[in-house]
Design a protein around this motif. Structure first.
Motif, PDB file in Angstrom:
ATOM      1  N   ALA B 164       0.832  -1.206   0.000  1.00 48.62           N
ATOM      2  CA  ALA B 164       0.000   0.000   0.000  1.00 48.62           C
ATOM      3  C   ALA B 164       0.865   1.253   0.000  1.00 48.62           C
ATOM      4  O   ALA B 164       0.643   2.180  -0.797  1.00 48.62           O
ATOM      5  CB  ALA B 164      -0.925  -0.014   1.212  1.00 48.62           C
ATOM      6  N   VAL B 165       1.874   1.279   0.875  1.00 49.12           N
ATOM      7  CA  VAL B 165       2.723   2.469   0.951  1.00 49.12           C
ATOM      8  C   VAL B 165       3.473   2.667  -0.363  1.00 49.12           C
ATOM      9  O   VAL B 165       3.535   3.779  -0.901  1.00 49.12           O
ATOM     10  CB  VAL B 165       3.728   2.355   2.128  1.00 49.12           C
ATOM     11  CG1 VAL B 165       4.712   3.507   2.101  1.00 49.12           C
ATOM     12  CG2 VAL B 165       2.988   2.331   3.453  1.00 49.12           C
ATOM     13  N   ALA B 166       4.003   1.569  -0.902  1.00 52.26           N
ATOM     14  CA  ALA B 166       4.760   1.671  -2.150  1.00 52.26           C
ATOM     15  C   ALA B 166       3.871   2.180  -3.283  1.00 52.26           C
ATOM     16  O   ALA B 166       4.251   3.095  -4.013  1.00 52.26           O
ATOM     17  CB  ALA B 166       5.370   0.315  -2.506  1.00 52.26           C
ATOM     18  N   ILE B 167       2.687   1.615  -3.406  1.00 52.40           N
ATOM     19  CA  ILE B 167       1.798   2.029  -4.492  1.00 52.40           C
ATOM     20  C   ILE B 167       1.399   3.496  -4.322  1.00 52.40           C
ATOM     21  O   ILE B 167       1.380   4.272  -5.284  1.00 52.40           O
ATOM     22  CB  ILE B 167       0.550   1.120  -4.564  1.00 52.40           C
ATOM     23  CG1 ILE B 167       0.954  -0.301  -4.956  1.00 52.40           C
ATOM     24  CG2 ILE B 167      -0.465   1.674  -5.559  1.00 52.40           C
ATOM     25  CD1 ILE B 167       1.594  -0.458  -6.312  1.00 52.40           C
ATOM     26  N   ALA B 168       1.134   3.885  -3.061  1.00 51.58           N
ATOM     27  CA  ALA B 168       0.771   5.282  -2.814  1.00 51.58           C
ATOM     28  C   ALA B 168       1.898   6.206  -3.272  1.00 51.58           C
ATOM     29  O   ALA B 168       1.664   7.239  -3.909  1.00 51.58           O
ATOM     30  CB  ALA B 168       0.475   5.495  -1.331  1.00 51.58           C
ATOM     31  N   MET B 169       3.147   5.824  -2.973  1.00 50.73           N
ATOM     32  CA  MET B 169       4.280   6.665  -3.366  1.00 50.73           C
ATOM     33  C   MET B 169       4.428   6.700  -4.885  1.00 50.73           C
ATOM     34  O   MET B 169       4.716   7.749  -5.464  1.00 50.73           O
ATOM     35  CB  MET B 169       5.570   6.152  -2.717  1.00 50.73           C
ATOM     36  CG  MET B 169       5.617   6.429  -1.221  1.00 50.73           C
ATOM     37  SD  MET B 169       7.274   6.294  -0.531  1.00 50.73           S
ATOM     38  CE  MET B 169       7.574   4.571  -0.655  1.00 50.73           C
ATOM     39  N   LEU B 170       4.226   5.543  -5.506  1.00 52.03           N
ATOM     40  CA  LEU B 170       4.373   5.477  -6.958  1.00 52.03           C
ATOM     41  C   LEU B 170       3.324   6.350  -7.651  1.00 52.03           C
ATOM     42  O   LEU B 170       3.639   7.133  -8.550  1.00 52.03           O
ATOM     43  CB  LEU B 170       4.230   4.029  -7.448  1.00 52.03           C
ATOM     44  CG  LEU B 170       5.238   3.016  -6.904  1.00 52.03           C
ATOM     45  CD1 LEU B 170       4.958   1.632  -7.450  1.00 52.03           C
ATOM     46  CD2 LEU B 170       6.652   3.423  -7.268  1.00 52.03           C
ATOM     47  N   VAL B 171       2.080   6.219  -7.195  1.00 55.43           N
ATOM     48  CA  VAL B 171       1.014   7.010  -7.806  1.00 55.43           C
ATOM     49  C   VAL B 171       1.260   8.495  -7.541  1.00 55.43           C
ATOM     50  O   VAL B 171       1.128   9.336  -8.436  1.00 55.43           O
ATOM     51  CB  VAL B 171      -0.362   6.567  -7.261  1.00 55.43           C
ATOM     52  CG1 VAL B 171      -1.459   7.503  -7.744  1.00 55.43           C
ATOM     53  CG2 VAL B 171      -0.653   5.140  -7.699  1.00 55.43           C
ATOM     54  N   GLY B 172       1.675   8.812  -6.306  1.00 48.02           N
ATOM     55  CA  GLY B 172       1.964  10.199  -5.956  1.00 48.02           C
ATOM     56  C   GLY B 172       3.018  10.789  -6.877  1.00 48.02           C
ATOM     57  O   GLY B 172       2.865  11.893  -7.410  1.00 48.02           O
ATOM     58  N   GLY B 214      13.902  11.661  -5.403  1.00 48.28           N
ATOM     59  CA  GLY B 214      14.435  10.298  -5.480  1.00 48.28           C
ATOM     60  C   GLY B 214      14.890   9.807  -4.116  1.00 48.28           C
ATOM     61  O   GLY B 214      14.660   8.656  -3.746  1.00 48.28           O
ATOM     62  N   GLY B 215      15.538  10.701  -3.343  1.00 51.11           N
ATOM     63  CA  GLY B 215      16.021  10.352  -2.007  1.00 51.11           C
ATOM     64  C   GLY B 215      14.889  10.075  -1.042  1.00 51.11           C
ATOM     65  O   GLY B 215      14.955   9.140  -0.237  1.00 51.11           O
ATOM     66  N   LEU B 216      13.819  10.879  -1.110  1.00 50.40           N
ATOM     67  CA  LEU B 216      12.645  10.663  -0.256  1.00 50.40           C
ATOM     68  C   LEU B 216      12.090   9.258  -0.479  1.00 50.40           C
ATOM     69  O   LEU B 216      11.836   8.512   0.476  1.00 50.40           O
ATOM     70  CB  LEU B 216      11.546  11.673  -0.604  1.00 50.40           C
ATOM     71  CG  LEU B 216      11.652  13.104  -0.063  1.00 50.40           C
ATOM     72  CD1 LEU B 216      10.583  13.979  -0.703  1.00 50.40           C
ATOM     73  CD2 LEU B 216      11.504  13.118   1.447  1.00 50.40           C
ATOM     74  N   LEU B 217      11.922   8.901  -1.742  1.00 53.28           N
ATOM     75  CA  LEU B 217      11.367   7.585  -2.074  1.00 53.28           C
ATOM     76  C   LEU B 217      12.301   6.467  -1.615  1.00 53.28           C
ATOM     77  O   LEU B 217      11.873   5.499  -1.005  1.00 53.28           O
ATOM     78  CB  LEU B 217      11.140   7.482  -3.586  1.00 53.28           C
ATOM     79  CG  LEU B 217      10.039   8.372  -4.149  1.00 53.28           C
ATOM     80  CD1 LEU B 217      10.077   8.361  -5.661  1.00 53.28           C
ATOM     81  CD2 LEU B 217       8.691   7.905  -3.647  1.00 53.28           C
ATOM     82  N   ALA B 218      13.599   6.627  -1.912  1.00 53.97           N
ATOM     83  CA  ALA B 218      14.551   5.575  -1.550  1.00 53.97           C
ATOM     84  C   ALA B 218      14.624   5.418  -0.030  1.00 53.97           C
ATOM     85  O   ALA B 218      14.698   4.299   0.477  1.00 53.97           O
ATOM     86  CB  ALA B 218      15.930   5.893  -2.109  1.00 53.97           C
ATOM     87  N   GLY B 219      14.593   6.541   0.697  1.00 54.52           N
ATOM     88  CA  GLY B 219      14.664   6.476   2.160  1.00 54.52           C
ATOM     89  C   GLY B 219      13.461   5.765   2.746  1.00 54.52           C
ATOM     90  O   GLY B 219      13.592   4.894   3.602  1.00 54.52           O
ATOM     91  N   ALA B 220      12.269   6.139   2.276  1.00 60.76           N
ATOM     92  CA  ALA B 220      11.054   5.479   2.758  1.00 60.76           C
ATOM     93  C   ALA B 220      11.079   4.008   2.356  1.00 60.76           C
ATOM     94  O   ALA B 220      10.733   3.127   3.155  1.00 60.76           O
ATOM     95  CB  ALA B 220       9.823   6.166   2.182  1.00 60.76           C
ATOM     96  N   GLY B 221      11.528   3.740   1.123  1.00 60.71           N
ATOM     97  CA  GLY B 221      11.659   2.355   0.671  1.00 60.71           C
ATOM     98  C   GLY B 221      12.644   1.593   1.544  1.00 60.71           C
ATOM     99  O   GLY B 221      12.438   0.428   1.861  1.00 60.71           O
ATOM    100  N   GLY B 222      13.716   2.269   1.957  1.00 61.26           N
ATOM    101  CA  GLY B 222      14.709   1.653   2.830  1.00 61.26           C
ATOM    102  C   GLY B 222      14.110   1.249   4.159  1.00 61.26           C
ATOM    103  O   GLY B 222      14.402   0.175   4.695  1.00 61.26           O
TER     104      GLY B 222
END
Lengths: 390, 309
Positions: B164-172, B214-222
């Motif tokens: 859910a979090v990943a998809i939300a970030m991707l759509v965002g 890119g860093g925001l996404l990678a950090g949250a993904g991390g």
């Protein structure tokens, strides 16, 4: 796990620089107390995912050295040179060469992991430098013609058989999933375990998986096979991840593993809840609960800032003490050649076992113990030979 | 234990890991789209974000037992936020220290690559020194129960949260690039940086924003990665390579391509790991990559960030 070639190159460059520095230095051979100094080397896992096992052994060596140096009955002082192979076969030969090139080193404690040992031993044999491993348990190591290799721990054939006995007779397993990490150590242990299990009429499923972080599909596969016991032949960093993946997916069978996973770091990394109840076999006694080793535990904590002995600490300590015994017997004539010649005849009553050797370099007589994670701590259940009789 | 009995379970596992790959892949794709530069230090941005989120969540985690309810939501949210911030900070610093000086001097492409590898080595070893060279575990932040069953496969809280979090970030991100003024700027720079300058786009600012996003996404993904597996100083390398692969698979420079590539790679790995010996997982994944690139050399969806998604 992917190892970076570039990191390897830098490690190599550093090792070359360091060994050059070691060759160039010329210190005097007498210490401040007027005693002669004898230098020994240590090769082991001092960095990487399984660093804790290396530190356990290194601290054991340091404890033995501190005791010898404080003891007036030894007519010499010991000095230590460390060499890190990160537990990797790639870095083994470089780490060994660093010690070989240091002409003052007369004997080495190590290497530690079986893969690194197999890669390093040709260099030691060629240089005629004795190496005593506290932990390399792959059965084949003593059959490869190395003239320099001795170990103070039983090979995995002994552990594999004992583990099979325990799974069959105490855990009453009918179906065992045997998974190894495809390393020299892992395949050696699973190769020793599986025929013993089959000989007892137990159904065995074998699989191998290189160290990774993602054990999701492996866990699904294991659960689908519905084994009574999963036995993992590999090291704690990976078992921790595998355990988490299995527990997350609701695996209800028992989980067991060998000496490579027998470290408190396993519980720390898997989490106490996931690790609870996991069985660990090890050809190593638990110094912390053995009354005969109380003095060792005391001195270990004193030397190493309060750290407690772990897996291989006792073995590394015994290996070092056995070396010191040989140095003492040799008197003034301590060099690589004389040490290599005299060491096979050693008979030293250590804390893990009496250190004496068969002609092939295997240590005589060794017990395999089983441990279980209870309330977040690895607790010894006993000697397998006794437990299967009960 | 037939493959089809486990098909849905493997699909869920694959989508979970795949969505993580996709989130990291976006960082590669964004920077490539704007600068035509492969940011090889991105995997370390991911690693640093992961540690940031992990330490924040651990600091707030109460003693004893697994938290539940509102507290779990709070812990996950804090972990994600701190992870994302650390990732953004790392990416910002990286751009400042490793790339901008080179850009100012119009350095050749190769210089960026060397600079990226240097920054990556520095970050890995700094993390190893500061956080130890052991794996660091993040204790459970919620009860990882089965939420519902899909065609006989268990869907756990954890896979649901991650997906859910990943998809939300991707759509965002997709909306950001396609529908906002900032996104317009990013697309303009990607299409033609020189013309974009003439049209009044602040290219420097766009570049910084690209790195930070890119860093925001990678950090949250991390943080999500640490929640599933664990964190270690060397953790960035493998997922970094996988995410880069996912980006190429989908068409590097293409936001939707990165998402598709990530999910596809996760699925292929999951099925492959089950069908063949586990260790062939990566071999199969990369065979698929080679096969797809032979048929579609610029990836599944082609390589234009500039084209409005």
């Amino acid at each position: 796990m992917g190892r970076r070639p570039i990191l390897g190159a830098i490690a190599l460059a550093t090792a070359v620089t360091l060994s050059a520095a070691a060759c160039g230095s010329s210190g005097d051979d007498t210490s401040s107390s007027g005693k002669k100094t004898i230098t020994i080397g240590f090769q082991g896992v001092l960095s990487g995912d399984n660093q804790q096992l290396g530190l356990n052994a290194l601290y054991g060596v340091k404890t033995a050295i501190a005791e010898v140096n404080a003891d007036a009955s030894y007519p010499f002082e010991l000095k230590l040179v460390e060499s890190d192979d990160a537990g990797s076969p790639d870095q083994g030969p470089t780490a060994a060469q660093k010690l070989i090139d240091n002409k003052k080193v007369v004997a080495v404690v190590g290497p530690m992991f079986s893969g690194a040992t197999k890669a390093s031993e040709p260099a030691y044999s060629q240089a005629g430098l004795l190496s005593v491993s506290p932990s390399a348990t792959n059965p084949a190591l003593t059959t490869l013609g190395f003239t320099s290799f001795y170990r103070v721990i039983a090979p995995d054939t002994v552990q594999g058989k004992a583990a099979a006995d325990y799974l069959a007779d105490v855990l009453k397993a009918k179906k065992v999933y045997s998974l190894d990490d495809k390393s020299e150590y892992g395949t050696g242990l699973s190769g020793a375990l599986e025929p013993e299990l089959k000989a007892k009429g137990i159904e065995v499923i074998h699989d191998g998986i290189n160290p990774t972080k993602d054990y999701q599909s492996e866990a699904t596969k294991i659960i689908a096979a519905k084994p009574d016991v999963l036995y993992y032949s590999g090291y704690y960093a990976e078992l921790a991840l595998l355990t988490k993946a299995l527990k997350d997916k609701g695996f209800t069978g028992k989980i067991a593993s060998g000496d490579g996973s027998n470290d408190p770091q396993y519980v720390a990394q898997a989490g106490a809840t996931a690790a609870e109840g996991v069985y660990l076999t090890c050809p190593c006694g638990d110094a912390n609960s053995d009354p005969k080793a109380a003095a060792f535990v005391e001195s270990f904590k004193k030397v190493n800032n309060g750290a407690k002995p772990g897996t291989y600490s006792g073995e590394a300590y015994d290996a070092t003490k056995a070396l010191a015994t040989v140095f003492k017997q040799l008197g003034d004539d301590v060099n690589r050649e004389s040490v290599l010649k005299a060491f096979p005849g050693v008979n030293y009553a250590g804390i893990t076992k009496t250190v004496s050797f068969e002609s092939n370099g295997e240590v005589k007589g060794s017990n395999v113990y089983v441990y279980q994670v209870k309330n977040g701590a690895i607790t010894v259940l006993g000697n397998i030979a006794d437990l299967i009789k009960a | 234990m037939g493959f089809f009995d486990q098909f849905w379970q493997l699909t869920i596992d694959g989508l979970m890991v795949g969505s993580l790959y996709a989130v990291i892949a976006l960082g590669y794709t964004l920077v490539y789209g704007v600068l035509q530069l492969i940011n090889f230090a991105h995997s370390e941005v991911f690693m640093l974000g992961s540690f940031g989120g992990l330490f924040a969540a651990r600091a707030l985690l109460p003693d004893g037992g697994v938290p539940g309810g509102f507290q779990s939501v709070y812990l996950v949210a804090v972990g994600l936020a701190v992870g994302a911030l650390c990732g953004a900070l790392a990416a910002f610093t990286l751009e400042r220290v490793a790339y901008r000086p080179l850009r100012r001097r119009s350095a050749p492409r190769l210089a960026y690559l060397i600079s990226a590898i240097g920054a990556s080595l520095f970050a890995v070893n700094l993390a190893g020194k500061e956080f130890g060279r052991q794996n660091v575990d993040l204790p459970d932040l919620f009860h990882n129960d089965t939420v519902f069953t899909l065609f006989g496969a268990d869907v756990s809280t954890q896979s649901l949260v991650i997906f859910a979090v990943a998809i939300a970030m991707l759509v965002g991100l997709d909306r950001l690039v396609a529908g906002t003024r900032l996104g317009q700027g990013i697309r303009a720079v990607a299409q033609d940086a020189d013309t974009a300058v003439l049209m009044g786009v602040n290219v420097e600012r766009i570049i910084i924003v690209t790195f930070v996003v890119g860093g925001l996404l990678a950090g949250a993904g991390g943080f999500l990665y640490a929640m599933t597996f664990n964190a270690s100083y060397s953790m960035g390398f493998v997922p970094g390579v996988k995410a880069f692969t996912a980006a190429v698979l989908g068409g590097i420079g293409n936001v939707r391509g990165a998402m598709l590539g990530g999910l596809l790679l996760g699925l292929v790995e999951s099925y492959g790991g089950y069908l063949f010996q586990a260790s062939y997982k990566d071999v199969i994944a990369f065979l698929v990559l080679v096969a797809i690139l032979m048929i579609r050399p610029s990836g599944l969806l082609g390589e234009r960030l500039g084209r409005a998604a």
